[in-house]
Design an enzyme around this catalytic site. Structure first.
Site, PDB file in Angstrom:
ATOM      1  N   SER A 187      15.436  49.376  88.889  1.00 31.55           N
ATOM      2  CA  SER A 187      16.884  49.273  88.998  1.00 31.55           C
ATOM      3  C   SER A 187      17.240  47.839  89.358  1.00 31.55           C
ATOM      4  O   SER A 187      16.496  47.172  90.079  1.00 31.55           O
ATOM      5  CB  SER A 187      17.372  50.231  90.084  1.00 31.55           C
ATOM      6  OG  SER A 187      18.610  49.793  90.591  1.00 31.55           O
TER       7      SER A 187
ATOM      8  N   LYS B 254      13.435  51.901  93.190  1.00 34.07           N
ATOM      9  CA  LYS B 254      13.500  52.781  92.016  1.00 34.07           C
ATOM     10  C   LYS B 254      12.387  52.565  90.999  1.00 34.07           C
ATOM     11  O   LYS B 254      12.008  51.436  90.713  1.00 34.07           O
ATOM     12  CB  LYS B 254      14.830  52.570  91.289  1.00 34.07           C
ATOM     13  CG  LYS B 254      15.996  53.215  91.984  1.00 34.07           C
ATOM     14  CD  LYS B 254      15.952  54.722  91.805  1.00 34.07           C
ATOM     15  CE  LYS B 254      17.264  55.309  92.258  1.00 34.07           C
ATOM     16  NZ  LYS B 254      17.927  56.030  91.231  1.00 34.07           N
TER      17      LYS B 254
END
Ligand code: ARG
Length: 467
Positions: free
Chosen positions: A277, A283
């Protein structure tokens, strides 16, 4: 504007009409097939004495030259031609003069385009089958390695009964195997040659349609010239089979997304097949699986578009049929891309076997087996179901699994329980006891794996059509 049909017109085509009508921007894709078809056509015209041997040789070698020049980048396919057929013919005439003008003897663009699209699609069917085969190989490898890897099986996305990873992968193996057999059927049905159908009613020249069909590896010529130029069933069938492949890939992707979630952690995607991300550093996103799931819609769209285009068309050729191409090409590319990426993702994916097993243990997936234990000791199934239901309720309050209760606790719910119940409801026993054909026990799975392996091997040896 290079057109093949100016004779009966006194005015130039309106510029926008020309653009609206033109198909060169997308049918340039099958220049190879167009040239291959023309070579076969001319070879047949020569054999039949419709063209002289000399004319035939000249045209064939010039067509080969055009192909080479296109491939070497010396002859760009530009928008100044209406379609790929005009491009090839115009260049032939430019190079050969009057002899080039004889290429189109006994042919119409209607049967020509029907042939080109079929040749192109036929190749796509085979390419898709090859990619499916790679996916099936990866699935089989995972199956072989995981006949004892216990995981929960789900219904309603609720843990249901223990299965193995091999069994779960085996379900997808079956799906993709059916997909392959669908492609195989389509190939068998579509492999007939429309060339020689003419505009719609055949031609007055003594064409040898069997011969052209044979030259291009078809089983034979199509048997009705009106159908020959206007049949797009094979494309609809192929788009339908591609849609089913995407539906399968999409279901599989959905599971991988769930398994890869923080809550499940059944799998970890390889770094090469996941993305980060821009704002959240922690992420690791399953973008490939999500894109595959997302692209399913556009393949369904291609199928719906062509079905709708074809539904009201009177016989024989109508220009509507030009619309068969762009969406189909998009669907062909999409499915090939998805299959290749999905296979890579699956092949490199790490399965967190401990987490899977723990999840199976903690989800009362052995509740059915606990009930079966009681049934085996003479309790009617409906009563056993009730007893185990109460047991589960007790476990939930206590935060324990069935096999974590003491014998006293078990017997407090039913005196039938004895010490051997622990073994009877262990995950291993639960899986091992399911031995019928298609069930998850190691024994049953190994029998299936042997069959699948033999089938895949036969496919390797006879890639066109192993049933
Ligand atoms: N571009 C046309 C197509 O894709 C080729 C056939 C043209 N035939 C015709 N009669 N206008 O269908």
């Amino acid at each position: 504007m290079a057109q093949l049909w100016g004779g009966r017109f006194t005015k130039e085509t309106d510029h926008l009409v020309y653009q609206f009508n033109a198909s060169i921007s997308f049918d340039r894709r099958f220049y190879k097939q167009d040239i291959e078809g023309s070579i076969a056509h001319v070879t047949m015209l020569g054999k039949q004495g419709i063209l002289t041997q000399e004319e035939q040789r000249e045209i064939v070698s010039c067509l080969k030259g055009i192909k080479e020049d296109v491939e070497a980048g010396r002859l760009p396919i530009t928008d100044e031609y209406e379609d790929i057929h005009s491009f090839v013919e115009a260049n032939l005439i430019e190079r050969l003069g009057d002899t080039g003008k004889k290429l189109h003897t006994g042919r119409s663009r209607n049967d020509q385009v029907a042939l080109d699209m079929r040749l192109y699609t036929r190749l796509e069917v085979l390419k898709t089958r090859e990619l499916l085969r790679e996916l099936l190989k990866v699935l089989l490898r995972i199956m072989k390695e995981n006949t004892e890897t216990i995981m929960p099986g789900f219904t309603h996305l609720q843990k249901a009964q223990p299965i193995t990873l091999a069994h779960h992968m085996g379900a997808y193996f079956e799906m993709f195997k059916r997909d392959d057999s669908r492609l195989c059927d389509i190939y068998e049905r579509m492999n007939y040659c429309p060339l020689g159908s003419g505009a719609l009613a055949g031609t007055t020249y003594p064409l040898d349609r069997e011969y052209t069909a044979e030259l291009m590896g078809f089983y034979g010529p199509t048997l009705n010239s009106m159908d020959g130029v206007s049949d797009r069933d094979y494309l609809i069938e192929f788009l339908s089979a591609l849609s089913v492949i995407m539906m399968h890939l999409s279901r599989f992707s959905e599971e991988i997304i769930i398994w890869n979630s923080n809550e499940y952690r059944f799998v970890e995607l390889d770094d090469a097949y996941s993305t980060g991300s821009s704002i959240m550093p922690q992420k690791k996103n399953p973008d490939i699986a999500e894109l595959v799931r997302g692209k399913t819609g556009r393949v369904y769209g291609a199928l719906m578009a062509l079905l709708t285009t074809m539904k009201g068309l009177p016989l024989a050729y109508n220009k509507d049929m030009q619309e068969d191409k762009e969406w189909s090409f998009d669907a062909f590319d999409t499915v090939k891309g998805c299959l290749a990426l999905f296979t890579g993702m699956l092949d490199t994916m790490h399965f967190c076997k401990d987490v899977m097993k723990k999840s199976a243990k903690n989800g009362f997936t052995n509740a059915t087996d606990a009930a079966d234990y009681l049934v085996n000791h003479g309790v009617p199934f409906r009563d056993a179901h009730g007893i185990v239901g109460r047991l589960v309720l007790y476990c939930l309050e206590k935060g324990a699994a069935i096999d974590e209760l003491s014998l006293d606790e078990l017997q407090a719910v039913s005196p039938i329980f004895e010490k051997d119940v622990y073994d009877a409801v262990s995950m291993e026993t639960c899986v091992d006891a399911r031995r019928t054909v298609g069930a998850p026990s190691k024994q049953a799975m190994e029998a299936v794996i042997a069959q699948e392996e033999a089938w895949l091997e036969a496919l390797e040896n006879e890639p066109h059509c192993a049933k």
